[in-house]
Motif scaffolding. Structure first.
Motif, PDB file in Angstrom:
ATOM      1  N   SER B  72       0.784  -1.184   0.265  1.00  0.00           N
ATOM      2  CA  SER B  72      -0.026  -0.086  -0.190  1.00  0.00           C
ATOM      3  C   SER B  72       0.814   1.302   0.051  1.00  0.00           C
ATOM      4  O   SER B  72       0.491   2.133  -0.693  1.00  0.00           O
ATOM      5  N   HIS B  73       2.006   1.300   0.658  1.00  0.00           N
ATOM      6  CA  HIS B  73       2.908   2.353   0.788  1.00  0.00           C
ATOM      7  C   HIS B  73       4.042   2.050  -0.098  1.00  0.00           C
ATOM      8  O   HIS B  73       4.995   0.915  -0.114  1.00  0.00           O
ATOM      9  N   LEU B 100      10.581   2.761  11.677  1.00  0.00           N
ATOM     10  CA  LEU B 100       9.511   3.099  12.145  1.00  0.00           C
ATOM     11  C   LEU B 100       8.815   2.651  13.472  1.00  0.00           C
ATOM     12  O   LEU B 100       8.186   3.368  14.311  1.00  0.00           O
ATOM     13  N   ARG B 101       8.834   1.268  13.373  1.00  0.00           N
ATOM     14  CA  ARG B 101       8.226   0.525  14.283  1.00  0.00           C
ATOM     15  C   ARG B 101       9.169  -0.866  14.535  1.00  0.00           C
ATOM     16  O   ARG B 101       9.776  -1.387  13.761  1.00  0.00           O
ATOM     17  N   SER B 102       8.949  -1.287  15.857  1.00  0.00           N
ATOM     18  CA  SER B 102       9.587  -2.527  16.331  1.00  0.00           C
ATOM     19  C   SER B 102       8.653  -3.297  16.911  1.00  0.00           C
ATOM     20  O   SER B 102       8.061  -2.784  17.981  1.00  0.00           O
ATOM     21  N   ASP B 121      -3.219  -4.154   3.212  1.00  0.00           N
ATOM     22  CA  ASP B 121      -3.153  -3.447   4.441  1.00  0.00           C
ATOM     23  C   ASP B 121      -2.664  -4.192   5.465  1.00  0.00           C
ATOM     24  O   ASP B 121      -2.321  -3.952   6.721  1.00  0.00           O
ATOM     25  N   VAL B 137       0.023  -2.465   9.510  1.00  0.00           N
ATOM     26  CA  VAL B 137       1.179  -1.659   9.938  1.00  0.00           C
ATOM     27  C   VAL B 137       0.785  -0.553  10.815  1.00  0.00           C
ATOM     28  O   VAL B 137       1.480  -0.030  11.815  1.00  0.00           O
ATOM     29  N   ASP B 138      -0.511  -0.265  11.013  1.00  0.00           N
ATOM     30  CA  ASP B 138      -1.033   0.949  11.870  1.00  0.00           C
ATOM     31  C   ASP B 138      -1.357   0.431  13.259  1.00  0.00           C
ATOM     32  O   ASP B 138      -1.523   1.108  14.051  1.00  0.00           O
ATOM     33  N   ARG B 139      -1.101  -0.941  13.587  1.00  0.00           N
ATOM     34  CA  ARG B 139      -1.384  -1.270  14.821  1.00  0.00           C
ATOM     35  C   ARG B 139      -0.164  -1.659  15.679  1.00  0.00           C
ATOM     36  O   ARG B 139       0.555  -2.468  14.902  1.00  0.00           O
ATOM     37  N   SER B 142      -0.239  -7.545  17.162  1.00  0.00           N
ATOM     38  CA  SER B 142      -0.835  -8.327  16.338  1.00  0.00           C
ATOM     39  C   SER B 142      -2.299  -8.537  16.059  1.00  0.00           C
ATOM     40  O   SER B 142      -2.964  -8.250  17.195  1.00  0.00           O
ATOM     41  N   VAL B 143      -2.766  -8.704  15.041  1.00  0.00           N
ATOM     42  CA  VAL B 143      -4.154  -8.867  14.989  1.00  0.00           C
ATOM     43  C   VAL B 143      -4.516 -10.335  15.468  1.00  0.00           C
ATOM     44  O   VAL B 143      -5.702 -10.627  16.311  1.00  0.00           O
TER      45      VAL B 143
END
Lengths: 524, 318
Positions: B72-73, B100-102, B121, B137-139, B142-143
Motif C-alpha cells: 500500500s505504501h 518506524l516500528r519494532s 493492508d 502496519v498501523d497497529r 498483532s491482529v
C-alpha cells in the motif's frame, strides 16, 4: 493458543459474500462446488472421515508408549500421516471414550491430564514443551510406525534373537567339536588309504569327503545365519544406543534449560546492553554435544530448537547434508564454545520515535499482472497460459510458443505491454483494449541483455524445451481441467470490477477494505 | 548488470511492487548464526554496465531473515528479525528516524514475512516459535496469532486471489492452509517427509501451490485433491530454500537451493527444468521474480552477492 482479538473488520466477510454471490458463477458448469458462496470452501478439506485411518490412529494412540508423549506430538504425527482434523479429533475421542483397561493408574492419570487439552481443538501446550519438543518429535516420527505394531516387532525380534542365539551356539559347537573331529577322522582315513588299503578305503574317504563337505556346507549355512543374527543384534544395539543418546540429549536439554534459567536470573542483576550475549552464550555452551551432530550424515531428522541458531534447516538433512562453508563451521564452533564472534557490534535498532505516524503513500498501488482482467486475452505475448478460448488467442498462443524465447529476450516490448496495462488500469478504469495504443514513458527500463558471444549457447539456455504447440494445450487442459477455464473467465469478469475499485482508490486502506470484500465475494 | 556486493550473507531479496528498479535485500552477519543484520535498499541502473546503487541501508542488532515491501505504501518495508522482532522501515524518512516500528511479540526468530497483495493492508510473519501472526502496519500489536504447527514455521504465503487465505510451511513436514476468518487451519497437507522450507501459490490458479523441502524436491499441489501432488520436481542436489511462482506466467516457478543454483521450472511441461543458473558460489538462499518487469530475476546467497538479471541471460555478465 490462537488469540482471536479484534479482527472484526476481517470477520465481516461471510455475511457480505453470501449476500453478493454473482449469479454468473452458477453458469460455470461442474465447478460450482469449487467456487461457491464462501470463498474458503475450496480451501477446506471436504473429504468424509476415513474409518480405516481413524482406526489406525486409535491403535496408535492406545499404545502405552504413545500415551507417554505430549499431545501435540501425537497430533503432529497423525497430521503427517495425512489425517484430517476431524479424523484426528475422532480418534482422540474414541481413545478417551474406551476404558483404558490395559493401562496402569499412573498412565491414566497422565492421560487424563493430557486429554483435556486434546479435546479442545487448537489448544496446544505452550513453549514450555518446545525445548524438549524437537527430539521427541523426531523420535516419535521415527519410532511411530514401529509402535503401531509394537507387539509384533518385539515378538519377532525376541524370536529372531533366540534363534540367533541357538544358531550361534550350534555353530560354535560345530566349529569347536564336530569339525575338528571330522577333520581328524578324515585325515586318519586318508592316511590309512595311503598305507595301501583296498577299495573299502576308497569308499570311506569319499564318504568321509562327502560328509566333510556336507558338514562344511552346514557350517557355512550356520555361519550365514549367525551373521544375519549378528547384524540384527547390532541393529538392536544401535537402536539402544540411539535411545541412550536421546536420553542423554534430553538430559542435556534439561541442563541447558536450567542453565538458561540461571543466566536469566543473573541477567536481572545486570543492567547493561551486553545482556543478550550471556544468554546466548549459555544457550550454546551447554550444547556442544548436540550441535556437533548436525554435520554427521547419520540418521538425523530432527532439530534442537532450544539450541539457538544451530537449528536452522540445514542442520537436519536426512537425505544428505549440504557441504557448509568452512567459515560457517568455524563460527558454529565459536558460538558453541560460548564465544561471541569478534565482528559483532552492539547496535541499537529500536525505533527512535515509536509513535511516529505512518506517512501517506505517494503513489497508487499497481495492479498485479494476474489481476489484470480482459487485458490478458489481448496481450497474448505476455500471458500465453491464460488463453483457452478465442481464435485470436489460439493464434497468438502458437505464435508465442513457437518463439519461446520471445518474451524473455525482448524485455522492452514486454515492459511496454505490462506497463501499458498497468497504467491503463490506473488511469482509465473502464477502458480495456485501447490501452495498448497508448505509449507511456517508462520511468525505468531494465538494461538490454548484453551482446551474445555464442548464439548457440544463448539459444540453448533460453529455449526451455521445444514442444509443439499442439502438444502443449492438451497437457494444460489435462492438468488444469475445465475449472481453470471457468476460473479465468469468472476471474476476468470480476477482476475488472476489482481493478475499477483499485483505480478509484486513493490509497487509503480503510476505504478499500469493504469494497474489496464485496469484490472477493463476487469473484469467488 | 554487475553483482552487488553486500557485507553480510544474503538471506532474502524482494523487488518493490511500486518501482521497477528498486529492490530490498535482507542480510545477516556470520551466516545468521549470531551477529548483526542489515537491510539494503538497492536501485537498479538505467543503463547496462552501470552498477547497482544502494539508496538506503538499515542496521539491526540481529540477523534479518526476510524482508517484504508494503503493497500500500511505496516506501515502507517490513523486516523479519532473528531476535523475534518485526521492524518496519520507511525509505522516505532519514536513517535516523528509522525504524518506524519494532513489533516484538514472537518469542523466537521470525523467519519470514509476507505482505497481502490483494488486501494490501496486512502482513503475516512466520516464526520459529511455531506460530504465524497477522499484523497491520498501523497497529502496535498483532491482529491474530495462528498457532497449530508442531515445529518452526518457515514461510507463510498469501493466496493472490483470495485475500483471506494463506498457506504456511513448517518444519513439522506439513503445509497448512488457513483462512483468517476461521479459528484454525482449514487444511493440513502432509506435503513432504522432511521439513518444508517454503510454499507459494500459483498466481494464475488459486488452488495450486508449490512446496520446497529439505528432501530436494519441489512438489506442486492442487488443494482440491491434496492427497497426491500434481507433480514432483527433482533436480536440485540439496535442500531447496525458496520456490516462487512467476507473476507473469502461470506455470513457471523459480527456486533456489543449497546446491548454489537458481532453477526455473515449468511444471506443465514434461521436462520441467527449463533453466538453471549457477552463478553463486555459496548457498543461494533468496530469490525473487519481479512483478513489474517480466523475466527479471534477483538472487542472493551466502556468498555475499546480489545478482539481478533477465531470464535467458548470464547473471554474471557485466
Amino acid at each position: 493458543m490462537p488469540t482471536q482479538s479484534a479482527d472484526d473488520d476481517v470477520k465481516q466477510d461471510p455475511v457480505e459474500e453470501t449476500a453478493q454471490r454473482d449469479p454468473g458463477d452458477a453458469q460455470t458448469a461442474g465447478t460450482e462446488n469449487n467456487y461457491s458462496n464462501s470463498s474458503p470452501s475450496v480451501f477446506v478439506s471436504s473429504e468424509p472421515m476415513r474409518e480405516e485411518q481413524v482406526q489406525n490412529a486409535v491403535k496408535f494412540l492406545s499404545h502405552p508408549k504413545v500415551q507417554g508423549s505430549p499431545v501435540i506430538y501425537r497430533r503432529s504425527f497423525l497430521e503427517k500421516k495425512g489425517l484430517t482434523k476431524e479424523e484426528i479429533d475422532e480418534a482422540f475421542r474414541r481413545v478417551s471414550d474406551s476404558p483404558p483397561s490395559a493401562q496402569t493408574s499412573t498412565v491414566t492419570q497422565e492421560e487424563g491430564q493430557l486429554r483435556s487439552p486434546a479435546n479442545i481443538p487448537q489448544q496446544y501446550p505452550t513453549q514450555a514443551l518446545q525445548p524438549a519438543a524437537a527430539i521427541p518429535s523426531g523420535f516419535m516420527a521415527s519410532v511411530g510406525p514401529a509402535n503401531r505394531y509394537g507387539f509384533r516387532w518385539y515378538h519377532a525380534l525376541l524370536a529372531i534373537g533366540f534363534l540367533a542365539g541357538t544358531g550361534a551356539g550350534t555353530l560354535i559347537f560345530f566349529k569347536k567339536a564336530v569339525i575338528p573331529r571330522l577333520r581328524s577322522w578324515v585325515r586318519a582315513v586318508v592316511l590309512a588309504e595311503e598305507n595301501g588299503v583296498s577299495r573299502e578305503t576308497h569308499l570311506r574317504p569319499s564318504l568321509a569327503e562327502e560328509t566333510a563337505a556336507a558338514a562344511k556346507a552346514a557350517a557355512a549355512a550356520a555361519a550365514d545365519i549367525a551373521k544375519a543374527s549378528e547384524e540384527l543384534l547390532n541393529s538392536k544395539l544401535q537402536e539402544k544406543k540411539f535411545l541412550g543418546e536421546i536420553m542423554n540429549l534430553l538430559n542435556v536439554q534439561l541442563c541447558e534449560i536450567k542453565s538458561v534459567g540461571v543466566a536469566v536470573k543473573n541477567l536481572q542483576g545486570q543492567a547493561n546492553s551486553y545482556a543478550p550475549n550471556p544468554l546466548s552464550n549459555c544457550d550454546f555452551s551447554a550444547s556442544s554435544t548436540i550441535s556437533k551432530q548436525p554435520y554427521s550424515n547419520g540418521k538425523r531428522d530432527w532439530e534442537y530448537s532450544s539450541v539457538g541458531r544451530s537449528s536452522i534447516p540445514q542442520a537436519s538433512l536426512e537425505p544428505s547434508a549440504a557441504p557448509h562453508p568452512k567459515s560457517y563451521m568455524e563460527i558454529m564452533a565459536m558460538v558453541q564454545r560460548g564465544e561471541r564472534p569478534p565482528n559483532v557490534k552492539d547496535i541499537d535498532d529500536s525505533p527512535p520515535y515509536p509513535n511516529q505516524p505512518i506517512s501517506n503513500p505517494r503513489i497508487n498501488p499497481r495492479v498485479k499482472p494476474w489481476e489484470v482482467g480482459q487485458n490478458q486475452r489481448s496481450s497474448n505475448q505476455v500471458f500465453p497460459y491464460q488463453l483457452n478460448s478465442g481464435v485470436q488467442n489460439n493464434g497468438s498462443v502458437s505464435k508465442s510458443q513457437g518463439n519461446k524465447s520471445g518474451p524473455w529476450s525482448q524485455p522492452a516490448n514486454n515492459l511496454r505491454i505490462t506497463d501499458l496495462e498497468n497504467e491503463g488500469e490506473i488511469k482509465s478504469g473502464s477502458q480495456r483494449t485501447s490501452s495498448h495504443e497508448q505509449s507511456i514513458k517508462r520511468s525505468w527500463v531494465p538494461p538490454q541483455p548484453p551482446h551474445v558471444a555464442m548464439p548457440e549457447a544463448a539459444e540453448a539456455i533460453r529455449r526451455p524445451k521445444p514442444t509443439i504447440p499442439g502438444e502443449r494445450l492438451p497437457h494444460e487442459q489435462k492438468l488444469s481441467g475445465p475449472s481453470d477455464v471457468t476460473n479465468n473467465e469468472s476471474a476476468m469478469t470480476t477482476k475488472t470490477d476489482e481493478a475499477n475499485e483499485t483505480a478509484n482508490d486513493n490509497g487509503v486502506n480503510t476505504e478499500l477494505n469493504p469494497s474489496r470484500m464485496q469484490e472477493e465475494g463476487k469473484s469467488s | 548488470m554487475p553483482a552487488f556486493k553486500i557485507p553480510f550473507n544474503g538471506y532474502s531479496v524482494k523487488f518493490s511492487p511500486f518501482y521497477e528498479n528498486r529492490l530490498a535485500v535482507a542480510t545477516a552477519q556470520n551466516f545468521g548464526i549470531l551477529g548483526n543484520g542489515r537491510v539494503h535498499v538497492l536501485s537498479l541502473p538505467p543503463s547496462p554496465g552501470a552498477p547497482i546503487v544502494e539508496t538506503a541501508a538499515y542496521d539491526t542488532s540481529d540477523a534479518v531473515y526476510d524482508i517484504a515491501w508494503s503493497e500500500s505504501h511505496d516506501s515502507i518495508l517490513v523486516a523479519a528479525i532473528a531476535d523475534g522482532s518485526v521492524k518496519v522501515y520507511d525509505t522516505n524518512l532519514p536513517p535516523a528516524s528509522n525504524p518506524l516500528r519494532s513489533l516484538q511479540e514472537h518469542t523466537r526468530e521470525v523467519h519470514a514475512v509476507d505482505y497481502n497483495p490483494s488486501r494490501r493492508d496486512s502482513f503475516l510473519t512466520a516464526s520459529w516459535d511455531d506460530s504465524i501472526k497477522l499484523w497491520t502496519v498501523d497497529r502496535p500489536i498483532s491482529v491474530r496469532t495462528f498457532k497449530e504447527h508442531a515445529y518452526c514455521v518457515y514461510a507463510a504465503a498469501w493466496n493472490p486471489r483470495h485475500a483471506d487465505v494463506f498457506a504456511s510451511a513448517s518444519g513439522d513436514c506439513t503445509v497448512r492452509v488457513w483462512d483468517v476468518r476461521e479459528p484454525g487451519s482449514t487444511m493440513i497437507i502432509p506435503a513432504h517427509d522432511f521439513e518444508v522450507l517454503y510454499t507459494d501459490w500459483n498466481k494464475y490458479d488459486d488452488c495450486i501451490l508449490a512446496t520446497a523441502s529439505v528432501d530436494k524436491s519441489i512438489r506442486v499441489w492442487d488443494i482440491r485433491s491434496f492427497r497426491v501432488p500434481i507433480t514432483v520436481l527433482n533436480g536440485h542436489n540439496y535442500a531447496i530454500r525458496k520456490v516462487k511462482f512467476s507473476p507473469h506466467r502461470g506455470s513457471l516457478m523459480v527456486s533456489c537451493s543449497y546446491d548454489m543454483t537458481v532453477c526455473l521450472w515449468d511444471y506443465m511441461v514434461e521436462d520441467a527444468l527449463v533453466g538453471r543458473y549457477d552463478h553463486h558460489t555459496e548457498f543461494t538462499v533468496g530469490v525473487d521474480m519481479s512483478v513489474l518487469v517480466e523475466g527479471l530475476l534477483a538472487s542472493t546467497g551466502w556468498d555475499e552477492l546480489v545478482y539481478v538479471w533477465q531470464h535467458g541471460t548470464d547473471p554474471r555478465a557485466p
